[in-house]
Write a protein that holds these residues in place. Structure first.
Motif, PDB file in Angstrom:
ATOM      1  N   LYS A   1      40.410  48.920  51.708  1.00  0.00           N
ATOM      2  CA  LYS A   1      40.907  48.830  53.084  1.00  0.00           C
ATOM      3  C   LYS A   1      41.782  50.040  53.439  1.00  0.00           C
ATOM      4  O   LYS A   1      41.989  50.327  54.607  1.00  0.00           O
ATOM      5  CB  LYS A   1      41.650  47.507  53.311  1.00  0.00           C
ATOM      6  CG  LYS A   1      42.921  47.342  52.508  1.00  0.00           C
ATOM      7  CD  LYS A   1      43.592  46.030  52.888  1.00  0.00           C
ATOM      8  CE  LYS A   1      44.741  45.624  52.007  1.00  0.00           C
ATOM      9  NZ  LYS A   1      45.486  46.609  51.232  1.00  0.00           N
ATOM     10  N   ASP A   2      42.272  50.762  52.457  1.00  0.00           N
ATOM     11  CA  ASP A   2      43.115  51.941  52.717  1.00  0.00           C
ATOM     12  C   ASP A   2      42.329  53.253  52.717  1.00  0.00           C
ATOM     13  O   ASP A   2      42.899  54.329  52.863  1.00  0.00           O
ATOM     14  CB  ASP A   2      44.228  52.039  51.660  1.00  0.00           C
ATOM     15  CG  ASP A   2      45.187  50.858  51.730  1.00  0.00           C
ATOM     16  OD1 ASP A   2      45.462  50.384  52.850  1.00  0.00           O
ATOM     17  OD2 ASP A   2      45.650  50.403  50.664  1.00  0.00           O
TER      18      ASP A   2
ATOM     19  N   ARG B   1      46.450  52.470  42.713  1.00  0.00           N
ATOM     20  CA  ARG B   1      46.246  51.608  41.546  1.00  0.00           C
ATOM     21  C   ARG B   1      46.104  52.431  40.255  1.00  0.00           C
ATOM     22  O   ARG B   1      46.580  52.057  39.202  1.00  0.00           O
ATOM     23  CB  ARG B   1      45.016  50.752  41.838  1.00  0.00           C
ATOM     24  CG  ARG B   1      44.472  49.919  40.749  1.00  0.00           C
ATOM     25  CD  ARG B   1      45.341  48.705  40.479  1.00  0.00           C
ATOM     26  NE  ARG B   1      44.717  47.974  39.401  1.00  0.00           N
ATOM     27  CZ  ARG B   1      44.697  48.379  38.146  1.00  0.00           C
ATOM     28  NH1 ARG B   1      45.281  49.488  37.794  1.00  0.00           N
ATOM     29  NH2 ARG B   1      44.073  47.671  37.232  1.00  0.00           N
TER      30      ARG B   1
ATOM     31  N   ASP C   1      40.428  43.796  39.587  1.00  0.00           N
ATOM     32  CA  ASP C   1      40.626  43.971  41.035  1.00  0.00           C
ATOM     33  C   ASP C   1      39.318  44.446  41.650  1.00  0.00           C
ATOM     34  O   ASP C   1      38.776  45.476  41.229  1.00  0.00           O
ATOM     35  CB  ASP C   1      41.698  45.039  41.318  1.00  0.00           C
ATOM     36  CG  ASP C   1      43.096  44.507  41.055  1.00  0.00           C
ATOM     37  OD1 ASP C   1      43.378  43.376  41.475  1.00  0.00           O
ATOM     38  OD2 ASP C   1      43.882  45.226  40.409  1.00  0.00           O
TER      39      ASP C   1
ATOM     40  N   ASP D   1      36.864  45.265  45.344  1.00  0.00           N
ATOM     41  CA  ASP D   1      37.042  45.931  46.651  1.00  0.00           C
ATOM     42  C   ASP D   1      37.996  47.114  46.570  1.00  0.00           C
ATOM     43  O   ASP D   1      38.890  47.265  47.394  1.00  0.00           O
ATOM     44  CB  ASP D   1      37.516  44.931  47.706  1.00  0.00           C
ATOM     45  CG  ASP D   1      36.488  43.846  47.937  1.00  0.00           C
ATOM     46  OD1 ASP D   1      35.292  44.183  47.901  1.00  0.00           O
ATOM     47  OD2 ASP D   1      36.868  42.679  48.121  1.00  0.00           O
ATOM     48  N   MET D   2      37.792  47.923  45.566  1.00  0.00           N
ATOM     49  CA  MET D   2      38.580  49.151  45.425  1.00  0.00           C
ATOM     50  C   MET D   2      37.699  50.351  45.791  1.00  0.00           C
ATOM     51  O   MET D   2      36.487  50.217  45.958  1.00  0.00           O
ATOM     52  CB  MET D   2      39.045  49.313  43.971  1.00  0.00           C
ATOM     53  CG  MET D   2      39.737  48.113  43.388  1.00  0.00           C
ATOM     54  SD  MET D   2      41.317  47.785  44.160  1.00  0.00           S
ATOM     55  CE  MET D   2      42.299  49.116  43.501  1.00  0.00           C
TER      56      MET D   2
ATOM     57  N   SER E   1      42.827  50.577  47.240  1.00  0.00           N
ATOM     58  CA  SER E   1      42.105  49.467  47.825  1.00  0.00           C
ATOM     59  C   SER E   1      41.163  50.006  48.914  1.00  0.00           C
ATOM     60  O   SER E   1      41.523  50.937  49.641  1.00  0.00           O
ATOM     61  CB  SER E   1      43.144  48.524  48.420  1.00  0.00           C
ATOM     62  OG  SER E   1      42.499  47.424  48.926  1.00  0.00           O
TER      63      SER E   1
ATOM     64  N   THR F   1      35.271  48.365  41.113  1.00  0.00           N
ATOM     65  CA  THR F   1      36.067  47.295  40.516  1.00  0.00           C
ATOM     66  C   THR F   1      36.925  47.917  39.416  1.00  0.00           C
ATOM     67  O   THR F   1      36.428  48.769  38.672  1.00  0.00           O
ATOM     68  CB  THR F   1      35.123  46.232  39.925  1.00  0.00           C
ATOM     69  OG1 THR F   1      34.396  45.649  41.011  1.00  0.00           O
ATOM     70  CG2 THR F   1      35.885  45.132  39.189  1.00  0.00           C
TER      71      THR F   1
END
Ligand code: ADP
Ligand code: ASP
Ligand code: MG
Length: 438
Positions: free
Chosen positions: A423-424, A405, A372, A374-375, A421, A306
């Protein structure tokens, strides 16, 4: 004396145990540290969860399944009826009857810890009995007699040394000791553990305590690879790492080593070797205090991160602002991993979020807070000293299509970290391997 730690897959079946025992050093004295058989810790956690939710039927069904598996392992492992009977009696009375007895009590978190500790107690008992059946005299050491953590969950090194050394001296004619990884007592003398994957940590702590010649971590892959093989194809073993590099990789997500397991070995200057039980002749990875100049070694990723950003114009030209912000994290016992700052803001990454609401609440008094979830942290490790120009641009070039980020560089000479993130993650790991190693 050497330490040989064998992980869950390495002792995951009767056949694997037979192979492992062939690898136990016949020449030097060794302390063998064992994990639970693969799948057992997960099964025990599931059983504890069923008890915690009052679902005794499901717990009993799961216990029954695990029992059947262990009885089959015992049958396959030993050649003499006497040893089968002796091991069956131990596993039945001291493990499965104990597990079933939790049905009667009101379940507490402490009981969950006791349940989870049973996996390593089973594997060490089974392997010690197998060694003795094979004529290799093995002394089983009970980790609860010397492994302890303090109030802050930190291992108590003095306690370890003071209690383990006399046990070794008492058995001065013995060359082979076997003990449980992962499990320990806490400052209240209650059963506890060193967190998931903690058997590596046990091995390193014992190695440092007895000043072992080497700490061997035997696992299911031929050493520490240059990227995470679960996400990237064609990764290669890294044959040599500096302690610092291995520590960064382990801390930043290379699952092959427990996050803190390199530190005791590093502090004591004891080399660590990561070796493959399925391919014992493979070179593996040697970790020591020699540094290879001019090389990027490996990439790792740490999930469930996070980021917390605080923006405040009051930070401009002020002193003490960073301290105030960090103190809030300290108050709530939340370690910060990566930090970046500008004149008007600070971004920080954390992986422990149970106190996040309190932290955000307090931070709000100083400025605007953005969270943020889900990092993940992507970490590239190697010789990144400032005179080695070019690596940083190759790394950022690899990530040109991925939204970043935060970037952190300069805290150590061995590590550059990126917050992206989750997802990446896979795309980032692949792109970095492609750019840096192909
Ligand atoms: P053990 O049960 O022996 O402790 P682990 O499952 O904890 O084994 O660790 C070994 C696994 O770590 C490998 O099978 C692999 O999938 C994973 N892994 C993650 N990152 C790396 C890496 N950089 N190098 C090698 N293995 C890695
Ligand atoms: N058995 C424990 C786990 O699965 C400890 C270990 O294997 O290192 O996490
Ligand atoms: Mg492990």
């Amino acid at each position: 004396m050497k330490i040989q730690k064998f992980g869950g897959t390495s002792v995951g079946s009767a056949q694997r145990i037979k192979e492992v025992v062939k690898l136990i050093s016949k020449n030097d004295s060794s302390i063998v540290v064992l994990s639970a058989m693969a799948g057992t810790t997960n099964a025990l956690i599931e059983i504890a969860d069923y008890f915690a939710r009052g679902n005794r039927e499901s717990a009993a069904a799961m216990i029954g399944k695990l029992y059947t598996k262990y009885m089959a392992h015992i049958d396959e492992l030993y050649s003499t009826e006497k040893m089968k009977e002796q091991t069956r009696a131990f596993i039945t009375d001291k493990i499965f009857n104990v597990l079933l007895s939790y049905k009667k009590s009101d379940f507490t978190p402490q009981m969950a810890k006791e349940i989870v500790s049973l996996g390593e107690i089973m594997s060490t008992n089974m392997v010690a009995n197998y060694c003795n059946e094979q004529g290799l005299h093995a002394v089983l050491l009970n980790a609860f007699d010397f492994m302890r953590i303090d109030q802050n969950q930190e291992p108590d090194i003095n306690h370890l040394r003071q209690n383990l050394l006399p046990l070794l001296e008492k058995n001065a004619n013995t060359k082979l000791f076997i003990t449980q990884g992962f499990i320990c007592l806490n400052h209240e003398n209650k059963v506890d553990n060193l967190q998931r994957g903690g058997s590596d940590y046990t091995a390193s702590l014992i190695g440092a305590a007895i000043k072992a010649d080497v700490i061997e971590i035997w696992t299911d892959i031929d050493g520490m690879h240059n990227n995470d093989p679960r996400y990237v194809e064609g990764t290669q073993p890294v044959h040599h790492l500096h302690f610092e590099e291995a520590a960064e990789l382990a801390y930043f997500g290379a699952k092959i080593l427990h996050p803190t397991c390199v530190l005791p070995a590093k502090a004591a200057g004891i080399p660590v070797k990561v070796l493959n039980t399925m391919e014992p002749e493979a070179e593996g990875t040697l970790i020591d205090n020699i540094f290879d100049p001019g090389q990027i070694k490996a990439i790792a990723a740490k999930d469930n991160i996070t980021t917390v950003k605080i923006v405040s114009t009051r930070m401009l030209l002020q002193t003490g602002f960073l301290r105030k912000v960090f103190e809030i994290f300290e108050t709530y016992h939340t370690p910060i991993d990566v930090v970046t700052t500008s004149e008007v803001g600070i971004s920080m990454s954390i992986d422990k979020i149970d106190q996040l609401a309190n932290i955000v609440n307090e931070l709000k008094q100083y400025g605007t807070v953005v969270v943020d979830q889900d990092m993940c942290i992507i970490c590239v490790v190697g010789d990144l000293r400032s005179k080695n120009i070019g690596f940083e641009s190759a790394i950022t070039n690899a990530l040109r299509d991925i939204p970043i980020r935060m970037i952190s560089f300069g805290g150590s000479e061995h590590n550059i970290s990126f917050l992206i993130s989750l997802k990446d993650k896979k795309a980032a790991l692949k792109a970095l391997s492609q750019e840096l190693f192909n």
